[in-house]
Scaffold this motif. Sequence first.
Motif, mmCIF file in Angstrom:
data_model
loop_
_atom_site.group_PDB
_atom_site.id
_atom_site.type_symbol
_atom_site.label_atom_id
_atom_site.label_comp_id
_atom_site.label_asym_id
_atom_site.label_seq_id
_atom_site.Cartn_x
_atom_site.Cartn_y
_atom_site.Cartn_z
ATOM 1 N N ASP A 181 -4.922 10.789 11.406
ATOM 2 C CA ASP A 181 -5.627 9.945 10.292
ATOM 3 C C ASP A 181 -4.852 8.802 10.016
ATOM 4 O O ASP A 181 -5.331 7.549 9.939
ATOM 5 C CB ASP A 181 -5.901 10.768 9.302
ATOM 6 N N LEU A 182 -3.639 8.986 10.080
ATOM 7 C CA LEU A 182 -2.578 8.053 9.637
ATOM 8 C C LEU A 182 -2.715 6.790 10.485
ATOM 9 O O LEU A 182 -2.739 5.288 10.284
ATOM 10 C CB LEU A 182 -1.332 8.151 9.285
ATOM 11 N N ILE A 220 -5.016 15.206 5.415
ATOM 12 C CA ILE A 220 -4.982 14.029 6.224
ATOM 13 C C ILE A 220 -3.825 14.520 7.301
ATOM 14 O O ILE A 220 -2.838 15.073 7.148
ATOM 15 C CB ILE A 220 -4.130 12.949 5.357
ATOM 16 N N HIS A 263 0.261 14.434 -1.557
ATOM 17 C CA HIS A 263 -1.199 14.459 -1.681
ATOM 18 C C HIS A 263 -2.210 14.685 -0.483
ATOM 19 O O HIS A 263 -2.894 15.245 -0.360
ATOM 20 C CB HIS A 263 -1.767 13.220 -2.627
ATOM 21 N N GLY A 264 -1.346 13.883 0.614
ATOM 22 C CA GLY A 264 -2.078 14.075 1.823
ATOM 23 C C GLY A 264 -2.081 15.604 2.556
ATOM 24 O O GLY A 264 -2.806 16.056 3.159
ATOM 25 N N LEU A 282 -5.628 4.584 10.345
ATOM 26 C CA LEU A 282 -5.482 3.841 9.516
ATOM 27 C C LEU A 282 -4.687 2.532 9.672
ATOM 28 O O LEU A 282 -5.048 1.424 9.470
ATOM 29 C CB LEU A 282 -4.934 4.322 8.036
ATOM 30 N N TRP A 283 -3.569 2.808 10.213
ATOM 31 C CA TRP A 283 -2.455 1.885 10.597
ATOM 32 C C TRP A 283 -3.207 0.786 11.307
ATOM 33 O O TRP A 283 -3.277 -0.465 11.580
ATOM 34 C CB TRP A 283 -1.342 2.082 11.264
ATOM 35 N N ALA A 309 0.743 -1.111 0.008
ATOM 36 C CA ALA A 309 -0.059 -0.052 -0.026
ATOM 37 C C ALA A 309 0.875 1.293 -0.113
ATOM 38 O O ALA A 309 1.930 1.149 0.392
ATOM 39 C CB ALA A 309 -0.839 -0.192 0.873
ATOM 40 N N TYR A 310 0.255 2.379 -0.530
ATOM 41 C CA TYR A 310 1.083 3.406 -0.772
ATOM 42 C C TYR A 310 0.303 4.587 -0.193
ATOM 43 O O TYR A 310 -0.970 5.110 -0.318
ATOM 44 C CB TYR A 310 1.735 3.743 -2.147
ATOM 45 N N TYR A 311 1.088 5.621 0.357
ATOM 46 C CA TYR A 311 0.475 6.811 0.889
ATOM 47 C C TYR A 311 1.364 7.986 0.526
ATOM 48 O O TYR A 311 2.778 7.691 0.897
ATOM 49 C CB TYR A 311 0.394 6.799 2.557
ATOM 50 N N SER A 312 0.919 8.916 -0.158
ATOM 51 C CA SER A 312 1.498 9.971 -0.554
ATOM 52 C C SER A 312 1.357 11.293 0.322
ATOM 53 O O SER A 312 0.373 11.805 0.478
ATOM 54 C CB SER A 312 1.267 10.517 -2.137
ATOM 55 N N THR A 313 2.585 11.501 0.983
ATOM 56 C CA THR A 313 2.391 12.611 1.700
ATOM 57 C C THR A 313 2.019 13.856 1.316
ATOM 58 O O THR A 313 1.495 14.754 1.621
ATOM 59 C CB THR A 313 3.842 13.059 2.562
#
Length: 113
Positions: free
Chosen positions: A58-59, A54, A48-49, A62-63, A42-46
């Motif tokens: 929030d993260l 975000i 874009h966040g 999610l975790w 899975a990828y999270y883009s800071t």
Amino acid sequence: MFPVDHAITRITQTRQAGIDKGERTEMGSKWTVHYGLYRVHAYYSTAHGLQTGITSQDLDTLWQALTNIFDHDRSATRGEMAIQGLYIFSHDNAFGCARATTLFDRIKVTPLI
């Protein structure tokens, strides 16, 4: 592992034609795999966040949700599933310090059986 086919009997009819005939049970089959290991990236883009608002809370949520994803969602079709590991890579800038493929290659998975 190989999938295994099981015969199952359902006590309640699900088709109107069976109900109309007075049938009480229905036969079917179910496939199971005794052990399977899924690896998911899975990828999270800071970058874009930051644009969408975000937060670190929030993260964290999610975790936590990913860690407990199967604990409150039991199903006869899935059997018992459990997360075996969650690896989170953090960087000191929004665009990262290493390529995702390089980081994922560092994780070695060994089946339990």
